[in-house]
Design an enzyme around this catalytic site. Structure first.
Site, PDB file in Angstrom:
ATOM      1  NE  ARG A   1      -0.904   0.174   4.939  1.00  0.00           N
ATOM      2  CZ  ARG A   1      -1.557   0.574   6.014  1.00  0.00           C
ATOM      3  NH1 ARG A   1      -2.830   0.940   5.923  1.00  0.00           N
ATOM      4  NH2 ARG A   1      -0.990   0.601   7.201  1.00  0.00           N
TER       5      ARG A   1
ATOM      6  CG  HIS B   1      -7.887  -2.366   5.246  1.00  0.00           C
ATOM      7  ND1 HIS B   1      -8.923  -1.580   5.665  1.00  0.00           N
ATOM      8  CD2 HIS B   1      -7.049  -2.453   6.303  1.00  0.00           C
ATOM      9  CE1 HIS B   1      -8.707  -1.207   6.913  1.00  0.00           C
ATOM     10  NE2 HIS B   1      -7.573  -1.722   7.323  1.00  0.00           N
TER      11      HIS B   1
ATOM     12  CG  ASP C   1      -9.231  -4.458  15.088  1.00  0.00           C
ATOM     13  OD1 ASP C   1      -9.327  -5.182  14.074  1.00  0.00           O
ATOM     14  OD2 ASP C   1      -8.198  -3.814  15.373  1.00  0.00           O
TER      15      ASP C   1
ATOM     16  CD  GLU D   1      -9.682  -4.864   6.963  1.00  0.00           C
ATOM     17  OE1 GLU D   1      -8.586  -5.429   6.787  1.00  0.00           O
ATOM     18  OE2 GLU D   1      -9.915  -4.122   7.927  1.00  0.00           O
TER      19      GLU D   1
END
Ligand code: BG6
Length: 299
Positions: free
Chosen positions: A98, A168, A212, A270
């Site tokens: 990324r 993501h 998360d 994701e």
């Protein structure tokens, strides 16, 4: 054969290579069924809007656009590791892909949308990283009434390699507090906020605090239903992990490239292969992770 960078003059009418935010090169797609923007920095998709619909992909208004940082929002590509690198805590979170500059190698108008392909290969910098292997990555983004993302990794090394990967995706929602993610009911997940404990929930994922979660061994379709009633369906191929993330108030405030109030407007669902689901490739072998998004109710 290794694809060569495309001549901008050879792009189809619906695709332009332009200068975007921060002076970074961006591929702008304006097809009959949808439009999108794809930065070469990180092969980072920053928008997708089906024609006549609302934007589906969320991008932070506070995002930095610089070669030194990943763009905040859109679809960062996590590769070849996910999260912190256990062997090298100083290595960049979520891998080097990324942060890398990808090449535009193909763009074509197809029956189901406009397909744009970017390429990344190993370099002296990646070979000096915590994942020193020879590889080739091809990423094809097909922009239409739906959105298809396909990441192919080929092992160009002489030994077997393994890696983690995640597309993501930051999805725009009307209000995270009225949003649910379906398709993960009763699936065990690793709670990254509770010492990695394994937990399950019988209903859809709802959000009332920082969230998360990593779901392993899960390849069924999911959907994001936001407060407006819009439903975005997500189906995948060769993806066995899911991550669901919203930073909520304190974490959003702690991030310099994330607006303090923006946590209400996004959720990350994701599509990945992480931890025990990491991909193993023999020399010359390839693997393609595909994810397809469709707006199945407008809201
Ligand atoms: C998610 C992780 O995939 O990415 C979270 O599960 C992390 O733990 C989030 O906070 C954002 O990561 P980054 O490196 O882009 O700030």
């Amino acid at each position: 054969m290794i694809p060569a960078p495309i001549d901008p003059a050879a792009l189809p009418a619906s695709v332009r290579l332009e200068t975007g935010d921060g002076g970074l090169p961006v591929v702008r797609v304006a097809g009959p069924a949808g439009s999108a923007e794809l930065y070469l920095h990180g092969a980072h998709l920053t928008s997708w809007t089906p024609t006549g619909g609302r934007p589906v992909i969320w991008l932070s208004a506070a995002s930095l656009f610089t070669e030194a940082k990943a763009i905040r929002g859109g679809v960062p590509i996590c590769f070849p590791w996910f999260g912190a690198n256990p062997a090298d805590p100083a290595a960049p979170a979520h891998g080097f892909a990324r942060l890398a500059e990808w090449e535009l190698v193909d763009a074509r108008e197809e029956h189901d949308g406009v397909a744009v392909t970017l390429r990344l290969a190993d370099s002296p910098a990646t070979r000096a990283s915590a994942w020193p292997h020879r590889f080739e990555a091809l990423y094809t983004v097909t922009v239409g009434a739906g959105l298809s993302l396909a990441l192919t990794i080929t092992n160009r090394d002489t030994d077997a390699v393994s890696y983690e990967e995640a597309l993501h995706t930051y999805l725009a929602v009307d209000d995270i507090r009225d949003t649910e993610v379906t398709g993960l009911e009763s699936a065990p997940f690793i709670n990254q906020l509770a010492a990695m404990s394994i937990e399950t929930e019988t209903g859809p994922v709802r959000f009332a605090a920082e969230t998360d979660r990593i779901y392993l061994d899960h390849n069924a379709a999911t959907a994001v239903v936001d407060g407006s009633g819009r439903t975005v369906s997500i189906s995948t191929d060769e993806s066995n992990s899911r991550i669901v993330w919203n930073p909520w108030i304190a974490k959003a405030a702690s991030m310099g490239d994330f607006g303090d109030d923006e946590w209400t407007r996004m959720v990350c669902v994701e599509s990945a292969n992480v931890r025990e689901n990491r991909v193993r490739l023999n020399p010359g072998q390839s693997h393609t992770l595909t994810v397809v998004f469709d707006v199945t109710a407008q809201g």
